[in-house]
Design an enzyme around this catalytic site. Structure first.
Site, PDB file in Angstrom:
ATOM      1  N   GLU A  30       0.861  -1.189   0.000  1.00 31.45           N
ATOM      2  CA  GLU A  30       0.000   0.000   0.000  1.00 31.45           C
ATOM      3  C   GLU A  30       0.891   1.231   0.000  1.00 31.45           C
ATOM      4  O   GLU A  30       2.021   1.201   0.499  1.00 31.45           O
ATOM      5  CB  GLU A  30      -0.881  -0.022   1.259  1.00 31.45           C
ATOM      6  CG  GLU A  30      -1.807   1.176   1.382  1.00 31.45           C
ATOM      7  CD  GLU A  30      -2.868   1.014   2.472  1.00 31.45           C
ATOM      8  OE1 GLU A  30      -3.732   1.893   2.582  1.00 31.45           O
ATOM      9  OE2 GLU A  30      -2.820   0.007   3.214  1.00 31.45           O
ATOM     10  N   GLU A 176     -12.608  -2.061   2.809  1.00 28.82           N
ATOM     11  CA  GLU A 176     -13.155  -1.832   4.166  1.00 28.82           C
ATOM     12  C   GLU A 176     -14.228  -0.749   4.193  1.00 28.82           C
ATOM     13  O   GLU A 176     -14.170   0.184   5.008  1.00 28.82           O
ATOM     14  CB  GLU A 176     -12.019  -1.501   5.144  1.00 28.82           C
ATOM     15  CG  GLU A 176     -11.042  -2.643   5.320  1.00 28.82           C
ATOM     16  CD  GLU A 176      -9.983  -2.421   6.404  1.00 28.82           C
ATOM     17  OE1 GLU A 176      -9.899  -1.302   6.960  1.00 28.82           O
ATOM     18  OE2 GLU A 176      -9.242  -3.374   6.684  1.00 28.82           O
ATOM     19  N   TYR A 247      -6.317  -8.800  12.049  1.00 25.40           N
ATOM     20  CA  TYR A 247      -4.982  -8.608  12.634  1.00 25.40           C
ATOM     21  C   TYR A 247      -5.061  -9.009  14.100  1.00 25.40           C
ATOM     22  O   TYR A 247      -6.059  -8.738  14.758  1.00 25.40           O
ATOM     23  CB  TYR A 247      -4.557  -7.136  12.546  1.00 25.40           C
ATOM     24  CG  TYR A 247      -4.412  -6.621  11.136  1.00 25.40           C
ATOM     25  CD1 TYR A 247      -3.236  -6.834  10.416  1.00 25.40           C
ATOM     26  CD2 TYR A 247      -5.436  -5.908  10.526  1.00 25.40           C
ATOM     27  CE1 TYR A 247      -3.096  -6.369   9.117  1.00 25.40           C
ATOM     28  CE2 TYR A 247      -5.300  -5.440   9.226  1.00 25.40           C
ATOM     29  CZ  TYR A 247      -4.135  -5.671   8.524  1.00 25.40           C
ATOM     30  OH  TYR A 247      -4.001  -5.205   7.243  1.00 25.40           O
ATOM     31  N   GLU A 295      -6.262  -9.257   3.812  1.00 28.92           N
ATOM     32  CA  GLU A 295      -5.405  -8.595   4.808  1.00 28.92           C
ATOM     33  C   GLU A 295      -5.356  -9.481   6.036  1.00 28.92           C
ATOM     34  O   GLU A 295      -6.396  -9.796   6.612  1.00 28.92           O
ATOM     35  CB  GLU A 295      -5.933  -7.207   5.211  1.00 28.92           C
ATOM     36  CG  GLU A 295      -5.685  -6.128   4.188  1.00 28.92           C
ATOM     37  CD  GLU A 295      -6.054  -4.733   4.694  1.00 28.92           C
ATOM     38  OE1 GLU A 295      -5.839  -4.449   5.903  1.00 28.92           O
ATOM     39  OE2 GLU A 295      -6.560  -3.940   3.893  1.00 28.92           O
ATOM     40  N   GLN A 352       1.809  -6.289   5.574  1.00 33.44           N
ATOM     41  CA  GLN A 352       2.156  -6.061   4.179  1.00 33.44           C
ATOM     42  C   GLN A 352       3.496  -6.701   3.876  1.00 33.44           C
ATOM     43  O   GLN A 352       3.939  -7.523   4.662  1.00 33.44           O
ATOM     44  CB  GLN A 352       2.144  -4.564   3.895  1.00 33.44           C
ATOM     45  CG  GLN A 352       0.732  -3.986   4.002  1.00 33.44           C
ATOM     46  CD  GLN A 352       0.624  -2.531   3.544  1.00 33.44           C
ATOM     47  OE1 GLN A 352       1.506  -1.952   2.948  1.00 33.44           O
ATOM     48  NE2 GLN A 352      -0.502  -1.921   3.857  1.00 33.44           N
TER      49      GLN A 352
END
Length: 502
Positions: A30, A176, A247, A295, A352
């Site tokens: 990103e 998102e 996450y 993600e 990432q």
């Protein structure tokens, strides 16, 4: 706990879950922090190539064998004008980047990233802006990237020096969109409608593409899983995947509970799968909706330092988690979870790839090195290609603060019939004891043990730096294979890769 913990598993080549889609070993770049500028791209660096890309970083990415990389965001994409990042560099505007409150110089854009991905041996998973923009910008972008020529945007690409189309096959419809932090946040109804109409327009330009609709930003969202149901009600016939993001962190410093968090991930995948199948039944559809876990990672170490960043700076160090050994164990278990759901999870992106919550770190004008999480990710990507098998596992269990009946042993297996190889991935989550594991692998007659790789460290908080790789694997594990019986003393808190070959 005594020292006589035992576990057993049966591995049979006929107990198949599904073929592993290589793209579950994908990643993500990103325009955020030093992922692009100072990460993959640093023109002044002594190891930069003629396009400004760091060759040391490309070498490390190549080692991971990353099949697909999501780009350009993330939250960044919801305020991004793709036109700013194409054409002569000296004419590209500097913009306020609202997601991370920095300045985007636009030196790297769609064409440069396509060039870089080729060098890294990866496909591109492209995302379109459905926050501040919509159908028209997405339609124009796919015309720019995927049509051979003879139209305004395809000819514009040619005028920018790219004669051949990029042919990006996989596209994310926004990012998102239920998150209050998102520029252009939408309700499920609003997003479902715009995603459907954008998908239709994009497919009219290129009918061969695959599309990913946004799921909830996480399983803890108040919108979850009603969001998925509503969005899929609108888009079921137009898209191929729905996205999942998660996450984990160990803010409480409770390693037993932290390593159990894959139980939450497993439940998240099952809930989204059930929601997809509910809409499939509701719409009398014959099509199966697949999951793109685009993600996932550990993210919590950098939260405090990120609060101190000066707004409107260029490529500041943001989200630079320094991973420790226990993070590598959790990442290993997360990869195992994907393999166990290989029938539905077809793509996944470790978020990432460089500097930003990443397996690879760099110094500006300096070195690049491997974080602890690099190793399980690399092992899974390199050795986890083939058919995911269902290990019939019996393991002792424990209870943690949030989870009950957590198996100490976490395992997945991949059978590559073509290469006549089978790989077993194993994590022992026990904080104090090794576990005696006996595995029945008689179905793999004539196979012998190639190697037993182990990632272990007595210090759960050990980290890697540019100067010292404190956490790195060795391949002198203790596995023994005799007459179709595999015996392993699985070290406490360890990641294990056991490879058999005919």
């Amino acid at each position: 706990m005594g020292k006589d913990l035992k576990a057993s598993l049966v591995l049979d080549k006929n107990y198949k879950i599904a073929k592993v889609d290589d793209r579950i070993y994908g990643s993500f770049i990103e325009h955020l922090g030093r992922a692009v500028y100072g990460g993959i791209y640093e023109p002044g660096h002594e190891l930069a190539d003629e396009h400004g890309f760091r060759k040391d970083v490309i070498d490390l990415v190549s080692e991971l064998q990353v099949p697909i990389i999501r780009y350009p965001g993330g939250n960044f994409v919801s305020n991004y004008r793709w036109e700013d990042g194409v054409g002569p560099k000296e004419q590209r505007p500097r913009r306020t980047e609202l997601a991370w409150r920095t300045i985007e110089t636009n030196e790297v854009g769609t064409n440069e990233f396509a060039d870089w991905a080729k060098k890294a041996g990866s496909e591109v998973m492209m995302a379109v802006n459905l926050g501040t923009r919509g159908i028209e910008a997405a339609r124009n972008l796919i015309e720019y990237t995927n049509l051979p020529g003879g139209t305004y945007y395809s000819d514009l690409r040619k005028s920018h020096g790219y004669e051949q189309p990029h042919n990006f096959k996989t596209w994310c419809l926004g990012n998102e969109m239920d998150g209050p932090w998102q520029v252009g946040q939408k309700t499920a109804e609003e997003y479902g409608r715009i995603a459907r109409e954008t998908a239709k327009a994009m497919r009219l330009v290129d009918p061969t593409i695959e599309l990913v609709a946004c799921g909830s930003s996480g399983a803890g969202m108040p919108t979850f899983p009603e969001w998925e149901a509503t969005v899929l009600d609108h888009t079921y016939n137009e898209v191929d995947y729905i996205s999942l993001h998660t996450y984990y962190g160990n803010q409480e410093n409770d390693p037993a509970n932290y390593l159990a968090k894959t139980m939450d991930m497993d439940n998240f995948i099952k809930t989204v799968t059930a929601t997809c199948d509910y809409i499939k039944s509701k719409q009398r559809s014959k099509k199966t909706m697949y999951l793109s876990f685009d993600e996932w990672n550990v993210w919590y170490h950098s939260n405090e330092s990120d609060k101190k960043i000066e707004p409107w700076s260029i490529a500041p160090p943001q989200l630079e988690d320094h991973y420790n050994f226990e993070d590598a164990l959790l990442v290993g278990s997360m990869l195992i979870t994907f393999l166990r759901h290989a029938d539905r999870v077809k793509m996944a992106c470790l978020a990432q790839l460089v500097n930003v919550i990443a397996p690879i770190m760099t110094e500006n004008n300096g070195r690049a090195w491997k974080q602890t999480i690099f190793y399980p990710y690399m092992h899974a990507s390199v050795f986890g290609r083939g058919v995911s098998l269902q290990p019939m596992l019996s393991s002792p269990k424990y209870d943690s603060k949030e989870f009950t009946d957590v198996p100490y042993i976490d395992s997945a297996a991949v059978y590559n019939e073509e290469k006549e190889e089978v790989t077993l991935f194993i994590v022992n989550k026990h904080l104090e004891d090794s576990i005696e594991l006996s595995a029945d692998v008689r179905s793999f007659e004539g196979y012998s043990l190639v190697e037993h790789i182990v990632l272990e460290n007595d210090d759960l908080k050990a980290v890697n730096t540019a100067d010292k790789q404190a956490v790195q694997p060795h391949n002198n594990g203790n596995a023994k294979l005799d007459n179709g019986k595999l015996e392993i003393n699985v070290a406490k808190t360890s990641w294990n890769v056991i490879r058999l070959k005919k």
